[in-house]
Design an enzyme around this catalytic site. Structure first.
Site, PDB file in Angstrom:
ATOM      1  N   CYS B 188       0.831  -1.209   0.000  1.00 32.01           N
ATOM      2  CA  CYS B 188       0.000   0.000   0.000  1.00 32.01           C
ATOM      3  C   CYS B 188       0.866   1.258   0.000  1.00 32.01           C
ATOM      4  CB  CYS B 188      -0.945   0.016   1.198  1.00 32.01           C
ATOM      5  SG  CYS B 188      -2.251  -1.220   1.096  1.00 32.01           S
ATOM      6  N   CYS B 344      13.734   6.288  -6.434  1.00 31.58           N
ATOM      7  CA  CYS B 344      12.276   6.174  -6.526  1.00 31.58           C
ATOM      8  C   CYS B 344      11.721   6.678  -5.200  1.00 31.58           C
ATOM      9  CB  CYS B 344      11.846   4.739  -6.828  1.00 31.58           C
ATOM     10  SG  CYS B 344      12.324   3.553  -5.561  1.00 31.58           S
TER      11      CYS B 344
END
Lengths: 81, 386
Positions: B188, B344
């Site tokens: 998530c 990232c």
């Protein structure tokens, strides 16, 4: 011989396909053939052994036979909580 | 044990239901339920099971409350930021219902402690956020013959069922015999999740828990609920025990807990370090800052998605999302001889990008450990964390 099936995607496959549900005319004889066909078009990252397929609300073997009008659902694992 | 005046008042809406009544409420008050995870699913679970008067609630979570939890982890509040989730939840339940004894386990559940912790409870609820813990919880419950109430969420979708091998039902391994390769199914934190989703799935789990404790209704054993919040559809799929399941099948081969990190293909910390040292060099966020300040010649590549780049970015970074890097690798041709430093959000996708580019002949790729999150923490707090 081709058949029309309704395909539904969950989890990561929804994102990779870009939609949750679609109708599709396919020459695929089994859920496995259908998944490979779709994976080739949309670059699905998961192999079939990492997910489950249900046809008409029952889990099915990957090599079962698809029929006209079947509702096929691909269900990858999700781990979030 | 008789119910006190306060208890009769507190539980009156239960007591007037013939299916529960005084007997059922007493049963709830003497029940013991373990929640694995006090996050998205664990929050509504703890609130409602606490309010319902489940006598003993065990909470397992090693984590602390973060601001990014508050969009869905409704048991925690601002005053608990940075403090242990289990303590935050315990304080909230104490305020809600003093009948509930809360036992906190501020640790990760592991193959070493799982059986000892689970043994003390009647029902176990799986609200964790990773595959190794899901397989561990599954196996430990089957070995101890305890029901495992399963719930799981991702973006807009959720799943829930009850695994109860002692009553002939299937287990998590019957559903997914093998975990997906590491990194293939985002968490998530990486993929996002609709804030209300754990409320819906967590309360399906809570409902099943109450029913099992009271012995009423028909449970989700053998049925998987697949929930699609965008279509607002619940689909029910029959789930059968797999006779070939290594845990609950006819000839089981698993008789004790195993190494679940290894089972899920996650390298041990020391192996990971070694692999990264030999394969892909890594730098920290402050080291990246030093390289930028020294105006070294390198390309800073951000492999997150456009919508993440719109939220926060490191100045000077070029965006090329991991999802399209294979198609657009040609755009990097001019940088082939140059050093390429890749980041990232947290360091996982950038590692995949490093490995891909290395396989394409880019010899000087470097990964930024911890990604833009580490940059926010250690270099520039004005860059938002998300």
């Amino acid at each position: 011989m081709t058949r029309n099936v309704r395909v539904q995607y969950f989890g990561i496959l929804r994102e990779q396909r870009g939609c949750g549900e679609e109708s599709r005319e396919t020459g695929a004889a089994s859920p496995l053939d259908l998944y490979r066909e779709l994976a080739g078009e949309h670059g699905f990252s998961l192999d079939p052994e990492n997910l489950r397929v249900a046809v008409n609300d029952e889990f099915r073997d990957w090599d079962s036979i698809l029929a006209e009008g079947d509702k096929v659902v691909f269900i990858p694992p999700v781990a979030g909580g | 044990m008789e119910l006190s005046r306060e208890q009769i008042e507190r539980y009156s809406r239960h007591l007037i239901l013939p299916e529960i009544a005084v007997e059922g409420q007493k049963r709830l008050l003497s029940s013991r339920v373990l929640l694995i995870g006090t996050g998205g699913l664990g929050s509504p679970l703890a609130l409602y099971l606490g309010a319902a008067g489940v006598g003993k609630l065990g909470l397992v979570d090693f984590d602390v409350v973060d601001r990014s939890n508050l969009q869905r982890q409704v048991i925690h509040g601002l005053s608990w930021l940075g403090k242990p989730k289990v303590e935050s939840a315990k304080a909230r339940i104490a305020d809600l219902n003093p009948d509930v004894q809360v036992e906190v386990h501020r640790e990760a559940i592991t193959s070493k402690n799982a059986l000892e912790i689970l043994r003390e409870y009647d029902v176990v609820i799986d609200g964790t956020d990773n595959f190794p813990t899901r397989y561990l919880t599954n196996d430990a419950c089957a070995l101890l013959k305890k029901p495992n109430i399963y719930g799981s969420i991702f973006r807009f979708d959720g799943q829930a069922t009850v695994f109860d091998t002692a009553r002939g039902g299937p287990c998590y391994r019957c559903l997914y015999p093998e975990p997906p390769p590491p990194g293939m199914v985002p968490s998530c934190a990486e993929g996002g999740v609709l804030g209300i989703l754990p409320g819906i799935i967590g309360l399906i789990q809570a409902t099943e828990c109450i029913k099992i404790l009271l012995g009423i209704g028909s449970s989700l054993v053998g049925r998987l609920i697949q929930y699609d919040s965008l279509a607002m559809k619940f689909r029910e799929l029959k789930l059968r025990r797999d006779p070939n399941c290594p845990l609950c099948g006819d000839n089981p081969t698993i008789h004790e807990l195993i190494d679940y990190e290894q089972f899920c293909g996650i390298p041990k910390p020391d192996e990971k370090k070694e692999e990264q040292q030999t394969m892909i060099p890594q730098i920290t966020a402050p080291e990246l800052k030093a390289k930028l300040d020294a105006k070294e010649d390198f390309l800073l590549l951000d492999v997150r998605e456009q919508h993440e780049y719109d939220i926060a970015r490191i100045p000077g970074a070029t965006l090329l999302p991991l999802s399209v890097i294979q198609q657009r690798v040609g755009e990097l041709e001019d940088h082939k001889g140059r050093e390429i430093v890749i980041h990232c959000k947290m360091g996982g996708r950038s590692m995949q990008a490093c490995q891909f580019l290395q396989s394409q002949g880019f010899s000087k790729v470097v990964n930024v450990a911890g990604g833009i999150t580490a940059w926010s923490d250690q270099v520039d707090p004005s860059v938002a964390k998300y």
